[in-house]
Scaffold this motif. Sequence first.
Motif, PDB file in Angstrom:
ATOM      1  N   THR A  23      -1.375   4.056  48.356  1.00 47.78           N
ATOM      2  CA  THR A  23      -1.626   4.795  47.119  1.00 47.78           C
ATOM      3  C   THR A  23      -0.548   4.510  46.083  1.00 47.78           C
ATOM      4  OG1 THR A  23      -2.716   6.547  48.381  1.00 47.78           O
ATOM      5  CG2 THR A  23      -2.063   7.079  46.133  1.00 47.78           C
ATOM      6  N   GLN A  24       0.693   4.432  46.522  1.00 50.62           N
ATOM      7  CA  GLN A  24       1.785   4.110  45.610  1.00 50.62           C
ATOM      8  C   GLN A  24       1.618   2.712  45.027  1.00 50.62           C
ATOM      9  OE1 GLN A  24       5.263   4.738  48.041  1.00 50.62           O
ATOM     10  NE2 GLN A  24       5.393   6.922  47.549  1.00 50.62           N
ATOM     11  N   ARG A  48       0.637  12.005  35.932  1.00 50.89           N
ATOM     12  CA  ARG A  48       0.122  12.890  36.978  1.00 50.89           C
ATOM     13  C   ARG A  48       0.038  12.160  38.326  1.00 50.89           C
ATOM     14  NH1 ARG A  48      -2.365  15.537  32.655  1.00 50.89           N
ATOM     15  NH2 ARG A  48      -4.066  14.049  32.400  1.00 50.89           N
ATOM     16  N   TYR A  49      -0.274  10.884  38.248  1.00 50.86           N
ATOM     17  CA  TYR A  49      -0.341  10.081  39.472  1.00 50.86           C
ATOM     18  C   TYR A  49       1.032  10.045  40.148  1.00 50.86           C
ATOM     19  CZ  TYR A  49      -2.231   6.303  42.406  1.00 50.86           C
ATOM     20  OH  TYR A  49      -2.681   5.552  43.463  1.00 50.86           O
ATOM     21  N   GLN A  50       2.052   9.756  39.358  1.00 52.11           N
ATOM     22  CA  GLN A  50       3.407   9.698  39.910  1.00 52.11           C
ATOM     23  C   GLN A  50       3.857  11.064  40.435  1.00 52.11           C
ATOM     24  OE1 GLN A  50       4.902   6.802  40.367  1.00 52.11           O
ATOM     25  NE2 GLN A  50       3.113   5.862  39.406  1.00 52.11           N
ATOM     26  N   GLN A  51       3.510  12.110  39.699  1.00 49.40           N
ATOM     27  CA  GLN A  51       3.887  13.460  40.127  1.00 49.40           C
ATOM     28  C   GLN A  51       3.211  13.823  41.453  1.00 49.40           C
ATOM     29  OE1 GLN A  51       2.740  15.730  36.670  1.00 49.40           O
ATOM     30  NE2 GLN A  51       4.749  15.535  35.693  1.00 49.40           N
ATOM     31  N   SER A  52       1.957  13.408  41.604  1.00 48.59           N
ATOM     32  CA  SER A  52       1.232  13.715  42.838  1.00 48.59           C
ATOM     33  C   SER A  52       1.896  13.046  44.042  1.00 48.59           C
ATOM     34  CB  SER A  52      -0.233  13.275  42.730  1.00 48.59           C
ATOM     35  OG  SER A  52      -0.350  11.855  42.794  1.00 48.59           O
ATOM     36  N   GLN A  53       2.353  11.809  43.833  1.00 48.32           N
ATOM     37  CA  GLN A  53       3.001  11.101  44.944  1.00 48.32           C
ATOM     38  C   GLN A  53       4.391  11.673  45.244  1.00 48.32           C
ATOM     39  OE1 GLN A  53       1.005   9.021  46.775  1.00 48.32           O
ATOM     40  NE2 GLN A  53      -0.319  10.002  45.258  1.00 48.32           N
ATOM     41  N   GLN A  54       5.012  12.224  44.222  1.00 51.66           N
ATOM     42  CA  GLN A  54       6.323  12.837  44.421  1.00 51.66           C
ATOM     43  C   GLN A  54       6.241  14.100  45.270  1.00 51.66           C
ATOM     44  OE1 GLN A  54       7.804  13.335  40.423  1.00 51.66           O
ATOM     45  NE2 GLN A  54       8.214  11.141  40.156  1.00 51.66           N
ATOM     46  N   LEU A  75      -4.212  16.495  44.350  1.00 51.46           N
ATOM     47  CA  LEU A  75      -4.828  15.192  44.619  1.00 51.46           C
ATOM     48  C   LEU A  75      -6.308  15.192  44.271  1.00 51.46           C
ATOM     49  CD1 LEU A  75      -3.198  14.198  48.045  1.00 51.46           C
ATOM     50  CD2 LEU A  75      -2.599  13.375  45.762  1.00 51.46           C
ATOM     51  N   ASN A  76      -7.003  16.275  44.575  1.00 51.43           N
ATOM     52  CA  ASN A  76      -8.429  16.361  44.272  1.00 51.43           C
ATOM     53  C   ASN A  76      -8.678  16.345  42.762  1.00 51.43           C
ATOM     54  OD1 ASN A  76      -9.086  16.474  46.987  1.00 51.43           O
ATOM     55  ND2 ASN A  76      -9.112  18.709  47.061  1.00 51.43           N
ATOM     56  N   ALA A  77      -7.824  17.054  42.019  1.00 44.05           N
ATOM     57  CA  ALA A  77      -7.961  17.057  40.560  1.00 44.05           C
ATOM     58  C   ALA A  77      -7.692  15.665  39.999  1.00 44.05           C
ATOM     59  CB  ALA A  77      -6.997  18.072  39.945  1.00 44.05           C
ATOM     60  N   LEU A  78      -6.694  14.989  40.556  1.00 51.91           N
ATOM     61  CA  LEU A  78      -6.354  13.641  40.106  1.00 51.91           C
ATOM     62  C   LEU A  78      -7.476  12.659  40.430  1.00 51.91           C
ATOM     63  CD1 LEU A  78      -4.300  11.616  38.955  1.00 51.91           C
ATOM     64  CD2 LEU A  78      -3.341  11.413  41.269  1.00 51.91           C
ATOM     65  N   THR A  79      -8.089  12.800  41.594  1.00 51.59           N
ATOM     66  CA  THR A  79      -9.203  11.928  41.978  1.00 51.59           C
ATOM     67  C   THR A  79     -10.336  12.009  40.961  1.00 51.59           C
ATOM     68  OG1 THR A  79      -8.703  12.109  44.343  1.00 51.59           O
ATOM     69  CG2 THR A  79     -10.924  11.442  43.747  1.00 51.59           C
TER      70      THR A  79
END
Length: 223
Positions: A97-98, A148-154, A200-204
């Motif tokens: 994912t990263q 938001r992608y980076q924040q989710s992985q953090q 993650l669901n919101a980001l998807t």
Amino acid sequence: MITPNLKSPLVPLINRASVLLLAAGLAGCASPGYRKSDSAARSMQTAAAEVQAESRAIDLTLGSLKDLETEPGADLKQPYRHFSASLEHLIACARRTQNTGKAMAEKNAVYLQAWDKQLDAISFEHIRDLSQARRTEVANRMAAINQRYQQSQQVVEPLISYLLDIRRALGSDLTTGGLGSMKEIVENAGTNAAKVQSALNALTGELANSGTQMLSWALQAKE
């Protein structure tokens, strides 16, 4: 002076070839922009799939940990191995994912650079201003998604670290007493995982929606 034979069977072939060459030339001039847009859109859709897979991996890992705690069975080693394997799968998903996020950011940048070149070539100010406004809108949306992608992985990283610590603790004390001592920790892991999965669901959904919006009309029709 040589007069061309207009009735020659070669004339239609020559005309057809000329039309094809003209069409190819026009396609070559017009296609790079939307092809890069489609490439960026596809990268968002790929990222959406990876984030979704990451969320499912969290589900599997927490489920196997819960099974280890509540239904350990006679042999604790088997459910422990299942939990450990699920955690390794989650780690692999997070790594993919990263990497997908980095690829998405690169393709977005390439697309915006191509757009900038087209802006420089537009002669009419009003058309250029309209295109520039759209470019700014798209760029801002890409930047927000990337953030938001980076924040989710953090937030995924500390969850994985937490689960790794649980595995280390249970690996040293794989007993009924060891499981009992981890009960509150396991509950905390579940609570934290639920928050991560919500993000993650919101980001998807946002990635999938943005990817579809950026696809050219012809590709959207195929979706």
